[in-house]
Motif scaffolding. Structure first.
Motif, mmCIF file in Angstrom:
data_model
loop_
_atom_site.group_PDB
_atom_site.id
_atom_site.type_symbol
_atom_site.label_atom_id
_atom_site.label_comp_id
_atom_site.label_asym_id
_atom_site.label_seq_id
_atom_site.Cartn_x
_atom_site.Cartn_y
_atom_site.Cartn_z
ATOM 1 N N ASN A 287 105.868 60.408 120.460
ATOM 2 C CA ASN A 287 105.752 61.442 119.441
ATOM 3 C C ASN A 287 105.455 62.789 120.078
ATOM 4 N N VAL A 288 106.117 63.788 119.597
ATOM 5 C CA VAL A 288 105.766 65.158 119.965
ATOM 6 C C VAL A 288 105.688 65.932 118.664
ATOM 7 N N MET B 144 101.063 65.117 121.781
ATOM 8 C CA MET B 144 101.996 64.138 122.322
ATOM 9 C C MET B 144 101.375 62.764 122.178
ATOM 10 N N GLY B 145 102.161 61.816 121.833
ATOM 11 C CA GLY B 145 101.641 60.467 121.686
ATOM 12 C C GLY B 145 102.566 59.471 122.343
ATOM 13 N N TYR B 146 101.963 58.450 122.883
ATOM 14 C CA TYR B 146 102.757 57.388 123.485
ATOM 15 C C TYR B 146 102.119 56.066 123.110
ATOM 16 N N LEU B 147 102.924 55.180 122.637
ATOM 17 C CA LEU B 147 102.425 53.850 122.291
ATOM 18 C C LEU B 147 103.355 52.816 122.890
ATOM 19 N N ASN B 148 102.765 51.891 123.596
ATOM 20 C CA ASN B 148 103.547 50.766 124.089
ATOM 21 C C ASN B 148 102.979 49.531 123.420
ATOM 22 N N ASP B 149 103.723 49.047 122.440
ATOM 23 C CA ASP B 149 103.234 47.952 121.623
ATOM 24 C C ASP B 149 103.736 46.631 122.192
ATOM 25 N N GLY B 150 102.845 45.848 122.699
ATOM 26 C CA GLY B 150 103.231 44.565 123.301
ATOM 27 C C GLY B 150 103.518 43.525 122.237
ATOM 28 N N GLN C 70 97.059 59.683 123.573
ATOM 29 C CA GLN C 70 97.271 60.829 122.698
ATOM 30 C C GLN C 70 96.707 62.056 123.386
ATOM 31 N N LEU C 71 97.498 63.087 123.476
ATOM 32 C CA LEU C 71 97.013 64.319 124.081
ATOM 33 C C LEU C 71 97.387 65.466 123.163
ATOM 34 N N GLU D 267 110.060 62.199 116.718
ATOM 35 C CA GLU D 267 109.524 60.847 116.864
ATOM 36 C C GLU D 267 110.631 59.950 117.364
ATOM 37 N N LYS D 268 110.263 59.089 118.259
ATOM 38 C CA LYS D 268 111.273 58.194 118.790
ATOM 39 C C LYS D 268 110.616 56.842 118.923
ATOM 40 N N ASN D 269 111.262 55.821 118.443
ATOM 41 C CA ASN D 269 110.745 54.503 118.801
ATOM 42 C C ASN D 269 111.877 53.554 119.131
#
Lengths: 1087, 577
Positions: A379-380, A359-365, A343-344, A401-403
């Protein structure tokens, strides 16, 4: 109508006063230096008064000899001589809780002056949690009265749901979610929101608080405010974490070494002879394990059977070779995984403008170790404030948001009850070919299905924008206009490949099947779009008359509209090995299908609020809203909703002055109504016609007329002209307290909700020829209470806090049109029976186990006339066709000599969590911090559905190891389970819904534990770092549960796989993903 | 100040008021993905699509094979693998709800809906045919309700939740019958002759279909009244049965399916006729002029999607001794009278010298048969060595009741559920038998000429050498004309959903239904050694399938579902329930 109510109020502002001179200034918090709005400024001994604006500024007329009095809830009052013309006042906060600003409908309020039931959580709950898939995930246990549940742990599909104070209607009433002042079409819109962007969340729980949102507020209102830039230098914040997902609770399965004896015993107990197929296979498995054999050709199997003295005739003739590998399906499908999150954010604010970009980035395993499976979220978010002038301000929010979810194309084919153990863990045979045990897809290796069966991709993109324009028309009057647009697009791309299945030796091609079991491959694409916009505008007026009378008024209007459309295309016979595309298939035109759906709805309303406070002691509020919905006929479209509430701050009274330990005590009471229009069609008041046509040779309902199947048009259901909104009346009583220098504070609330014109199906004589549309004929009552308390203090440099909350509710379906028929439903679960709570379980009463021949003989008398499927065979029949020792007995509750359902059934409890609670604590010391939260459910009933709940229930499926050797045998008569059987009749009887199979769904769970360390500022500042903190956090680390079969107590009762209606019902959702424990290491960095 | 008010207050207030007006408008949303009734009913084609919906009401395979009101499961000639059927055993109870009652009235609503829209249509002649079809189907549904419950409430318009009809009592049986007759007569006046129906409308209801159906209704009710001592009413109805069945016969539009090339297997292959190769002669559906009204299927366009062959081929349904014994010998005499009857001594003996329909309706022990499997289905269609090699193998009757039915079972290679033959809702053979029975019951006698123009055509279709039924033949052999007419009906129409309703109208259910259901004769026959496993189920030498069956007067009508009476107390329950 409301307009007239407020008009006189609005006029008050134009009364002017004689002027001595104007003094002005700014009021700030003594600790934080933050400007304080809403501080009342009065001239002592006169009627003159005003209050500060949002920037803490005020101006008032006062003579030089007079004294100004500054008061604000939660702050120590201050008196200052009006000798100067400009002031800088610093107020000392004495009670943080009371002074907290909470967001209420269309505005904000200090907590101390709120009269409705409003609960608030701030951004802290989202910190340190590691990646949470949805903001809701972090709210479990945080707010009394808010029940958060989940259905799966599947990446991207955890489907968190929440209820505010239980159900309000049998038709469901979803909480209304509002982000930055604008409503969202549904709470699922939260699922891809970045929790790190949330500043605080308000829950409006009673009608007085939420009736301002009338139409959709029956399920409660949740107002989310996102973070905005703070005054001061620009801040760069980075939060990063890496988490280990560890498999949580999940049934253990039998491996081949334990499966063989289990099957042998099950078949023997059932009375099968040694020629029985599965008995022989059980024996063969035992032989293989004893001799360390992992594969056998059919010929070798025959030899080994002969060695065991068993017949070889008809022994799985379609199986070319047999496998006896160690391990279970759960071993090779599941494993631990890693998730990362970054998260920045950058924010800055000047007098004129402020912005925050995050900005957010999540890589969910995924715990699923086979096939492709992940969820990536991007996320932006930009929030921007601009002050055009002293009077005009624009707040903008733009979020993208994009997933992207990728998973095996047919999750149901991978995750199901499985087949008997022994399969190769790799999913492939000796030569690397996908392995099938028999021939059908149910016998195929799930590993190979996941690896080779194709992928389903779901690409979600959400845009949420809102713009709020505030114009200060006059000092006391402002206008706010907002516009919001929400757009959600989901793109589904699913391809199923045909897999060539081989025997283990790789010598024979057994079958060619896709995961869904057909011999055709397919590719399908679906597009789902939802566009929603919302406009609202309101006028707000505040006036302090003298020092005693605080008057506020607000009126406004709102319009919202939702447009939904989706289309779908599918083609069979895709070219293997090339990128999936609708254009790259060689199937003829009959293999291609398309469809489309579209609809819309709109809501409009006018609302207003009036507040009056006398000396900040007696608080009064009146809310009203007049709402219309496109779902009703024009004559019944509009409905008035309103709420009234009052508060009494007892500690403000003179007679309380000497009671020192009491810092604050407030009594609140409210009553109001809110609307619900869930669970009904969008156009039910318009007569529709249904078009029906054949979709091909397998479509059987269309007789051939002429040369082709008939195309038909038939009238739809009866139109509903006579129905209107459901109206839910809520009464709430609350007490807020704060004692011992505000170290201990909390509140207690009691409420009742009555929905007495609930929309329910009505029964008319069948000669009507159609089922009648739901009418406003039902009544649901819900009652409950909540309590919460927090103690915070410090010992030297150690500050600490402990707290907890508990809430309970109970629904009672008072009137359901006389529908009090108790059905078997799914394992005794009845969603709605008059006179009982929603989602009630009904079942027989367990009367012990048949232990003696006499008991058996006596109990056999109940066979006659039973309707619960008692094994009815004669005493000489095979064991699996008759009652036997070790079977359950049930009570003939009504004493009519036979055991029947529902006549002999009793209420067993409800599947809704009746009592939920949590407690938490934390401490800080020299840069170290520690926080924990326990969360639990104290009362809930579960009866598991599905096949891993009975040992040996289906012989060819995987078996739950939790039950192994737990069943009744002549040597183990006190066993937990009845006799083992692989026959449906016996198991259906023994596991018939009853108080014996009903499980206690209560649990207590260590939801979260965080240990953090913040480096001393003097060290970090050398590197220009404002704050650097490392933390370690664990989620769902430990629990107590009473569930026997191994599933998590929060797992759904049927742990089923389901299809997605937007994607041609492709099986994409699975409740069989085990819940996980999270170990997170993270860093917070602020420049 | 005024200025301020107008600028800052009136403007927003005006805006709010404007919003209110536009908001209200903006809440009127019309569906965008559905057909709205207001936009429909503008052209004859639209009425045609609405009439198309009624064709789904036609009786089909599942109606006679699953547990439905006219199913063979509820009669006495077949036993089912699933065990005793409560309706067949007379042990059914009053249900809370009954899907057949509900379905009947929802269909009536849909028909009435079209009729009410038609009454508002500007050019009635253009839609006359669809109105006639609607009336035919309203009669069709009411007859179905009549057969089940007797007199039921008559509804002629689409009702609303406030309609008084919801609380109306039941109409009498006579009123319902008269209503059906009226609807059918209205339809007959308008509907086209079969030959006038073009290829694009084949399968729609013809004048002949309506006449044949009216003959069925009036025969049913005529005999119902006759055997309940109401001769006047019976005669009126039977006259209609005679005139309408005669009209179908004399119209020359239909004929029995009996292509010479198929010989005595003609009737068998008619039932499984498809446009793909489904019989040795490669005949297609166009060769069949016997089906007057059919629920039409096709392999390429509409498969039956019910596992007909597997269900019927000695699997779910088992033949009974009562049915098999009913088939005549080749000399036209019943087995107890005919010298040709070979007795039960061997597993095959009773099939010798019998009505040809027996060997094509049941499988004989030791013969070869085909189904839809691979292998199992026909290859050359000649019965040669290759065909035999691909067959199901030598048939072993030592299973189920020992009598294995094969009616409705295809011989061509197909996956399960893919069969595409039509279901005969009304076929010419029934019309012929209706004529014979109606004439006999009306007059107490029937002439040889009437027999020859009707019943004997059916009897001799594939029994070319069997003596005709005649008054002389009856008297010479001590037979009973009524029994022989009924026998022909039972044999020809077995497994087509007539039996239980026939027993009810003849009022013979009380004697026929309580009888034990039996299979093969075991004691003293070859079965005793071939099939020893059933010894314990043999009673008086015969395999007993079911005993303890009952039938009381109340069973002639089904009970009205109790919830309906609770919702409308004016509905009276049928007697005895």
């Amino acid at each position: 109508m409301l307009l007239f109510l407020f008009l006189p109020l609005l006029l008050i502002c134009f009364t002017s006063e004689a002027q001595v001179r104007t003094v002005s200034g700014t009021v700030t918090d003594s600790k934080t230096n933050a400007p304080l709005g809403d501080v009342s400024v009065t001239v002592k001994g006169s009627k003159a008064g005003t209050s500060t604006d949002a920037n803490g500024k005020f101006s008032i007329s006062a003579g030089a000899g007079q004294v100004l009095v500054f008061t604000s809830v939660g702050y120590q009052p201050q008196e200052v001589p009006a000798s100067q013309e400009s002031f800088s006042i610093r107020l000392v906060n004495v009670n943080q809780q009371l002074s907290d600003v909470v967001v209420v409908g269309y505005g904000t309020r200090k907590k101390g002056s709120v009269t409705g039931s409003v609960a608030n959580v701030d951004s802290k709950v989202f910190q340190d949690r590691g990646p949470v898939s949805s903001p809701l995930a972090a709210l479990q246990g945080q707010v009394p009265g808010v029940t958060v549940t989940r259905n799966s742990a599947q990446p991207g599909r955890e489907t968190w749901n929440f209820l505010v104070r239980g159900n309000s209607s049998v038709n469901g009433a979803e909480p209304l979610v509002i982000v930055d002042g604008l409503t969202l079409p549904s709470s699922t819109a939260l699922n891809s929101m970045n929790p790190a962007d949330i500043d605080n969340i308000s829950f409006l729980k009673d009608a007085a608080a939420s009736s301002i949102y009338g139409a959709r507020a029956a399920g409660g209102v949740v107002i989310i405010t996102t973070k905005r830039a703070k005054m001061g230098k620009s801040v760069i914040e980075y939060n990063g974490s890496v988490s280990r997902k560890i498999i949580g609770l999940q049934p253990k399965l039998t491996d081949i070494s334990t499966w063989g004896p289990l099957m042998e015993e099950a078949r023997q107990t059932d009375g099968f002879a040694a020629t029985d197929l599965w008995y022989r296979y059980g024996k063969l498995a035992e032989y293989a394990v004893a001799n360390n054999i992992q594969t056998m050709t059919a010929a070798e199997a025959a030899n080994n059977l002969a060695t065991l003295g068993l017949s070889t005739t008809g022994f799985f003739t379609d199986v070319k070779d047999f496998v006896f590998f160690p391990g279970t399906m759960n071993d090779y499908l599941w494993g631990n995984a890693t998730s990362t999150e970054h998260q920045l954010s950058i924010s800055s604010r000047t007098d004129k403008a402020g912005y925050r970009i995050s900005m957010g980035y999540l890589n969910d395993g995924s715990l699923l170790q086979v096939g492709d499976n992940s969820n990536k979220r991007y996320n932006v978010r930009l929030t921007h404030d601009y002050q055009f002038s002293q009077k005009l301000k624009l707040e903008s929010n733009v979020s993208f948001e994009k997933n992207d979810i990728i998973q095996p194309a047919n999750i149901g084919a991978v995750l199901n009850n499985g087949i008997q153990p022994g399969l190769p863990a790799s999913g492939v045979g000796k030569t690397g070919q996908p392995y099938v045990w028999g021939s059908g897809i149910a016998n195929a290796s799930p590993v190979a299905i996941a690896n080779y069966g194709g992928d389903a991709k779901e690409l979600n993109a959400r845009i949420n924008t809102s713009f709020n324009l505030t114009y200060n028309i006059l000092k006391n009057l402002k206008a706010v206009g907002s516009a919001g647009y929400y757009y959600n697009h989901t793109d589904y791309r699913t391809q199923e490949n045909v897999i060539n299945w081989y025997d283990y030796a790789g010598a024979n091609l057994i079958s060619s099947l896709s995961p869904s079991g057909t011999n055709r491959s397919f590719y399908q694409r679906a597009s789902r779009k939802e566009a929603y916009y919302n406009l609202n505008a309101y006028l707000e007026y505040n006036k302090l008359i003298g020092s005693d009378h605080d008057i506020r008024g607000m009126i406004g209007t709102q319009y919202e509209r939702d447009e939904y459309n989706s289309f779908f295309g599918r083609t069979l016979d895709v070219v293997p090995g090339v990128p999936p595309s609708l254009s790259l298939s060689y199937g003829d035109p009959t293999t291609k299908t398309v469809s489309e759906a579209q609809n819309h709805y709109a809501l409009g309303g006018y609302f207003g609020r009036f507040n009056y406070a006398f000396r900040n002691k007696y608080l009064f509020e009146l809310d009203g809203r007049y709402d219309g919905s496109s779902k009703f006929d024009a004559n019944n479209r509009w409905k008035m909703f309103y709420g009234v509430s009052g508060g009494w701050r007892i500690t403000q009274e003179k007679f309380m002055e000497n009671i020192k330990f009491l810092n604050d005590l407030k009594l609140r009471a409210s009553w109001g109504t809110v609307g619900n229009q869930n669970g009904i069609g969008l156009y039910d008041y318009i007569q529709l016609l249904n078009l029906g046509y054949s979709t091909g040779a397998t479509s059987s309902g269309f007789p051939i007329l002429g040369t082709s199947p008939a195309v038909k048009v038939s009238p739809g259901g009866l139109v509903a002209l006579d129905r209107t909104w459901e109206k839910v009346q809520t009464t709430n009583l609350g007490l807020d307290f704060s004692v011992l220098q505000s170290k201990l504070s909390g509140s207690i609330e009691v409420y009742q909700k009555v929905n007495n014109n609930m929309l329910i199906a009505r029964s008319f004589p069948a000669v009507l020829g159609a089922s009648a549309p739901a009418g406003n004929n039902g009544e649901l009552k819900a009652q409950g209470w909540e309590a919460s308390a927090t103690w915070s203090d410090h010992v030297g440099k150690l500050t600490y806090h402990v707290g907890g909350n508990i809430s309970t509710y109970k629904t009672d379906l008072v009137n359901y049109g006389g529908q009090n028929i108790i059905g078997l439903g799914v394992r005794g679960l009845n969603t709605a029976v008059q006179g009982y709570p929603l989602n009630s379980y009904f079942g027989l009463v367990y009367a012990g186990r048949i232990q003696t021949d006499k008991q058996l003989n006596d109990y056999r008398a109940y066979i006659i006339g039973n309707n619960i499927g008692m094994p009815s065979g004669a005493t000489t029949a095979q064991a699996n066709a008759r009652l036997a020792l070790g079977d359950n007995m049930y009570k003939d509750v009504n004493g009519d000599g036979k055991i029947t359902f529902p006549e002999d059934a009793v209420y067993l409890g409800t599947s809704d969590p009746r009592i939920t609670y949590s407690f938490n604590g934390g401490l800080e010391w020299s840069g170290f911090d520690l926080n924990f939260i326990f969360q639990g459910v104290a009362k809930r009933t579960i009866i598991r559905d599905g096949n891993w709940r009975i040992p040996a229930a289906v012989v060819f499926q995987a078996q739950n190891d939790a039950f192994r050797n737990q069943w009744w045998t002549p040597n183990n008569t006190n066993a937990w389970l009845p006799r083992i059987s692989s026959t449906g009749t016996v198991n259906n009887y023994n596991y018939y819904p009853s108080d014996w199979v009903a499980e206690n769904g209560a649990y207590l769970r260590l939801k979260n534990l965080v240990i953090g360390y913040t480096l001393p500022k003097n060290i970090t500042q050398r590197a220009k770092i404002e704050k650097l903190r490392f933390y370690f956090s664990g989620s769902d680390l430990w629990e107590i549960t009473h569930i026997h079969d191994g599933w998590d107590p929060e797992a759904s009762t049927n742990v089923a796989n389901t299809g997605d209606a937007n994607n041609n019902n492709q099986s994409t959702f699975s409740a069989r993903y085990p819940f996980y424990r999270y170990l997170t290491f993270g860093v917070n960095l602020t420049f | 100040m005024k200025n301020i008010i107008s600028r800052y207050l009136l403007l927003p207030i005006g805006l709010v008021l404007f919003f209110q007006y536009s908001c209200n408008k903006a809440l009127d949303l019309k569906p965008i993905n559905e057909i709205s009734d207001a936009d429909y009913w503008k052209s004859p084609d639209q009425f045609k699509l609405a009439a198309n919906a009624f064709y789904g009401y036609l009786r089909t395979f599942t109606d006679v094979m699953n547990d439905n009101p006219h199913s063979e499961r509820r009669a006495d000639l077949l036993y089912t693998r699933d065990g005793a059927n409560p309706f067949s055993s007379g042990s059914n109870t009053i249900p809370l709800t009954d899907g057949n009652w509900n379905t009947g009235y929802s269909r009536i609503r849909d028909v009435n809906y079209l009729l009410s829209k038609a009454s508002e249509y500007s050019n009635p002649p253009a839609i006359a045919q669809f109105v006639a079809e609607a009336k035919f189907f309203r009669a069709y549904v009411y007859f179905d309700l009549l057969e089940q419950y007797g007199g039921v409430p008559i509804v002629t318009t689409p009702l609303s939740v406030n309609s008084p009809e919801l609380k109306a009592p039941r109409n009498t049986r006579d009123e319902v019958v008269d209503f059906i007759v009226k609807d059918l007569e209205d339809a007959i006046a308008v509907l086209p002759l079969e030959s006038a129906i073009g290829a694009t409308d084949k399968g729609r209801v013809s004048k002949g279909a309506a006449q044949a159906f009216l003959a069925r209704v009036t025969l049913y009710e005529g005999t119902w009244q006759e055997f309940r001592n109401n001769a006047a009413r019976a005669n009126t109805l039977l006259d209609k049965a005679i005139s309408n069945s005669n009209a179908v016969i004399t119209s020359g539009q239909y004929q029995l399916f009996a292509p010479a090339i198929l010989g005595d297997s003609a009737q068998k292959y008619m039932f499984i006729l498809e446009d793909e190769k489904s019989n040795p002669a490669s005949l297609g559906k166009s060769a069949n002029k016997e089906y007057i009204l059919a629920n039409r299927y096709s392999y390429t366009q509409r498969q039956i999607r019910f596992n007909v062959t597997k269900t019927c081929l000695n699997n779910v349904f088992w033949g009974t001794k009562k049915l098999v014994d009913m088939y005549l010998c080749k000399d036209g005499l019943p087995i107890d009278k005919s010298p040709l009857f070979q007795g039960y001594a061997t597993t095959r003996s009773e099939y010798a010298n019998r009505d040809s329909r027996l060997q094509y309706s049941f499988m004989i022990d030791g013969n070869y048969y085909w189904d839809n499997n691979n292998p199992g289905s026909r290859v050359t269609w000649t019965g040669d060595a290759l065909d035999i090699a691909n067959s199901r193998g030598v048939n072993n009757n030592a299973t189920n009741s020992g009598y294995g039915p094969q009616k409705w079972c295809t011989e061509r290679r197909l996956n399960d559920n893919e069969e595409g033959y039509d279901y005969p809702v009304v076929r010419y053979a029934e019309v012929l038998l209706t004529y014979a029975e109606a004439v006999f019951e009306r007059n107490g006698a029937i002439t040889d000429a009437d027999l020859d123009k009707s019943l004997n055509l059916v009897r001799n279709r594939i029994n070319k050498t069997m003596p005709k039924l005649s008054n002389a033949f009856v008297s010479a052999n001590g037979l009973d004309m009524r029994t022989e007419i009924r026998r022909e009906r039972n044999i020809e129409l077995f497994f087509e959903g007539f039996r239980v309703d026939d027993l009810k109208r003849w009022k013979t259910a009380e004697t026929e239904m309580p009888k034990d259901l039996q299979g093969i004769t075991w004691t003293g026959t070859q079965w005793q050694t071939k099939w020893p496993g059933i010894a314990s189920q043999v009673v008086n030498g015969v395999l007993r399938l079911q005993t303890g069956r009952t039938w009381s007067d109340k069973n002639y009508l089904l009970p009205i579902p109790s919830q309906q009476i609770a919702l409308n107390p004016n509905l009276t329950q049928n007697p005895g329930w």
